[in-house]
Design an enzyme around this catalytic site. Structure first.
Site, PDB file in Angstrom:
ATOM      1  N   HIS A  65    -137.417  13.328 -26.794  1.00 40.81           N
ATOM      2  CA  HIS A  65    -136.564  12.565 -25.885  1.00 40.81           C
ATOM      3  C   HIS A  65    -135.695  11.585 -26.667  1.00 40.81           C
ATOM      4  CE1 HIS A  65    -136.250   9.273 -22.614  1.00 40.81           C
ATOM      5  NE2 HIS A  65    -135.230  10.109 -22.516  1.00 40.81           N
ATOM      6  N   ASP A 111    -130.586  13.893 -21.169  1.00 41.26           N
ATOM      7  CA  ASP A 111    -131.193  12.585 -20.909  1.00 41.26           C
ATOM      8  C   ASP A 111    -130.521  11.885 -19.726  1.00 41.26           C
ATOM      9  OD1 ASP A 111    -132.410  10.108 -21.018  1.00 41.26           O
ATOM     10  OD2 ASP A 111    -132.144   9.868 -23.183  1.00 41.26           O
ATOM     11  N   TYR A 144    -118.308  11.647 -35.842  1.00 40.15           N
ATOM     12  CA  TYR A 144    -118.921  12.087 -37.101  1.00 40.15           C
ATOM     13  C   TYR A 144    -120.162  11.252 -37.416  1.00 40.15           C
ATOM     14  CZ  TYR A 144    -114.665  14.752 -38.341  1.00 40.15           C
ATOM     15  OH  TYR A 144    -113.621  15.624 -38.372  1.00 40.15           O
TER      16      TYR A 144
END
Length: 149
Positions: free
Chosen positions: A22, A68, A117
């Site tokens: 998670h 999530d 990035y």
């Protein structure tokens, strides 16, 4: 072949998705993303590949991967440097896959290219797709599965 598992999800990818916890981030990227160098800095430490278009890969991943629901930035897209307010077709198509998998509208947030990035370097894993269209890069934060009733 396995019943109920999308056949483009190879053993390496399935093992990685299963191992993630998670809050771990998964990066799905196009062929232009510096995937190899970024993947070396992730939790997994190596690059994964699925040679298919980005929306197809997103659909396959989302068939087994919960997003999530506890955070606002669980689904994110790389913002275009030249036109930050424009959403490229490839990202619109991935957005449709996210919405279909979640059964509701779940808008991706935009992340500036270099910030994306940096988020990617902190991810658990990077899957480079066969997508050739520019700006085909998204981040998906892993959620949880609720207990059975």
């Amino acid at each position: 072949m396995l019943k109920g598992i999308d056949p483009i999800l190879n053993a390496e990818v399935l093992g990685t998705l299963r191992a993630m916890g998670h809050g771990d981030d998964l990066i799905l990227c196009d062929l232009n993303f510096p995937a190899q160098s970024v993947a070396q800095r992730t939790g997994l430490g190596r690059l994964l590949r699925i040679d298919a278009p980005m929306p197809r890969v997103a659909r396959a991943v989302l068939s087994v991967y919960p997003i999530d629901s506890f955070v606002d930035d669980a689904a994110a897209r790389m913002e275009r440097s030249d036109a930050p307010d424009q959403i490229p077709d490839v990202q619109r198509e991935v957005q449709a896959e996210i919405d279909a998998a979640e059964g509701r509208s779940w808008p991706m947030i935009a992340i500036e290219r270099f910030a994306f990035y940096e988020r990617a370097k902190q991810a658990y894993a990077v899957i480079q797709t066969g997508e050739r269209r520019f700006w085909g890069c998204v981040a998906l934060r892993k959620g949880v599965l609720p207990p059975e009733a």
